[in-house]
Motif scaffolding. Structure first.
Motif, short mmCIF file in Angstrom:
data_model
loop_
_atom_site.label_atom_id
_atom_site.label_comp_id
_atom_site.label_asym_id
_atom_site.label_seq_id
_atom_site.Cartn_x
_atom_site.Cartn_y
_atom_site.Cartn_z
N ASP A 3 0.84 -1.19 0.00
CA ASP A 3 0.00 0.00 0.00
C ASP A 3 0.88 1.25 0.00
O ASP A 3 1.92 1.30 0.65
CB ASP A 3 -0.89 -0.04 1.24
CG ASP A 3 -1.91 1.07 1.21
OD1 ASP A 3 -2.23 1.54 0.10
OD2 ASP A 3 -2.39 1.46 2.29
N SER A 4 0.45 2.27 -0.73
CA SER A 4 1.16 3.53 -0.76
C SER A 4 0.16 4.67 -0.55
O SER A 4 -1.05 4.46 -0.62
CB SER A 4 1.91 3.72 -2.09
OG SER A 4 1.00 3.82 -3.16
N PHE A 5 0.67 5.84 -0.32
CA PHE A 5 -0.19 7.00 -0.11
C PHE A 5 0.41 8.21 -0.81
O PHE A 5 1.60 8.25 -1.11
CB PHE A 5 -0.41 7.28 1.38
CG PHE A 5 0.83 7.79 2.09
CD1 PHE A 5 0.96 9.13 2.43
CD2 PHE A 5 1.86 6.91 2.44
CE1 PHE A 5 2.08 9.60 3.08
CE2 PHE A 5 2.99 7.38 3.10
CZ PHE A 5 3.10 8.73 3.42
N ALA A 88 3.88 11.16 8.54
CA ALA A 88 4.27 11.26 7.13
C ALA A 88 5.07 12.54 6.92
O ALA A 88 5.08 13.44 7.76
CB ALA A 88 3.03 11.26 6.24
N ARG A 180 3.20 3.17 2.65
CA ARG A 180 2.47 3.40 3.90
C ARG A 180 2.98 2.43 4.96
O ARG A 180 2.93 1.22 4.78
CB ARG A 180 0.97 3.20 3.68
CG ARG A 180 0.12 3.73 4.84
CD ARG A 180 -1.35 3.30 4.68
NE ARG A 180 -1.87 3.63 3.37
CZ ARG A 180 -2.43 4.81 3.07
NH1 ARG A 180 -2.50 5.75 3.98
NH2 ARG A 180 -2.90 5.02 1.85
N GLN A 185 -0.40 7.82 8.14
CA GLN A 185 0.07 8.26 6.82
C GLN A 185 -1.09 8.23 5.82
O GLN A 185 -1.21 7.32 5.01
CB GLN A 185 1.24 7.39 6.36
CG GLN A 185 2.47 7.55 7.25
CD GLN A 185 3.55 6.55 6.91
OE1 GLN A 185 3.28 5.42 6.53
NE2 GLN A 185 4.80 6.96 7.07
N ASP A 187 -3.47 10.08 2.72
CA ASP A 187 -3.20 10.83 1.49
C ASP A 187 -3.23 12.34 1.76
O ASP A 187 -4.08 12.85 2.50
CB ASP A 187 -4.26 10.52 0.43
CG ASP A 187 -4.03 9.17 -0.23
OD1 ASP A 187 -2.89 8.67 -0.17
OD2 ASP A 187 -4.98 8.61 -0.79
#
Length: 230
Positions: A3-5, A88, A180, A185, A187
């Motif tokens: 998963d990324s943000f 973040a 993430r 963290q 978006d």
């Protein structure tokens, strides 16, 4: 796929790479001197515009680009040193590095605007100060490049250190997204192009004012004495 943000907005990423390129070119042209000094001055004006843009973007950009968020991250330094910081964006030590870099660049730009090389190049604001003040600022400007090189070296070293630990920070500054690792963290929000356009126009206006308006406040040259008739 992990998963990324959304971390860095595109105006901030564009600012980052333009600043890196223009500062590098300014250092090289200033070091070589000679016929490259006019380009050194032009690059200084570009850096000024970029810094003004970053100041404005810190007020109206996306979540992690805003000064409020950045300064709150700095307040988490004790927790970061204890290994308890989870958020973040820049970590507290990264925030200190960013503030030091931007502060030094502002000082370099300001001293350059008021400096002179006593040959052919002088800053657009140089006539507004005395010769002694301009000479003093010119010396500070020349010495400031060593502090700037030291900060750039620390910045590159830190990026390399994190890359070796499996955290390539430079990728987020290219793609805008990061892995993430914590629930905090989320978006980033905000940072749309109409606001970026307004920030850009303000930056251009400041550079134009710095380069053009001082000439309107300079005293007119003394009139030549009339020739005597014989």
């Amino acid at each position: 796929m992990q998963d990324s943000f959304r971390l860095w907005d595109w105006p901030l990423r564009l600012f980052h790479w333009l600043l890196a390129g223009s500062v590098t070119a300014a250092l090289l042209t200033g070091w070589l001197g000679g016929s490259l000094m006019p380009w050194h001055a032009r690059l200084g004006s570009l850096v000024l515009g970029l810094l003004v843009f970053r100041l404005v973007w810190g007020l109206c950009g996306s979540t992690y680009a805003r000064w409020g968020y950045i300064l709150r991250s700095l307040a988490g330094l004790p927790r970061y040193l204890r290994g308890q910081w989870q958020a973040a964006g820049h970590n507290p030590l990264g925030v200190l590095s960013v503030l030091a870099m931007l502060g030094l660049l502002f000082a370099q730009v300001l001293s350059g605007l008021l400096a002179t090389d006593d040959i052919a190049t002088h800053g657009p604001l140089q006539p507004l100060v005395s010769a002694a003040t301009s000479d003093w600022l010119s010396g500070l400007h020349r010495q400031g490049k060593w502090w700037l090189l030291a900060l750039i070296g620390l910045h590159v070293t830190a990026i390399g250190f994190y890359a070796l630990r499996g955290k390539p920070l430079w990728r987020a500054m290219l793609s805008g997204r990061a892995r993430r690792e914590h629930a905090q963290q989320a978006d980033a929000r905000g940072g749309r192009w109409p606001v970026a356009l307004l920030a850009l126009l303000l930056a251009v206006a400041v550079v134009w004012a710095v380069e053009r308006l001082p000439a309107h406040f300079m005293p007119a040259p003394a009139a030549a004495a009339p020739a005597l008739a014989w």
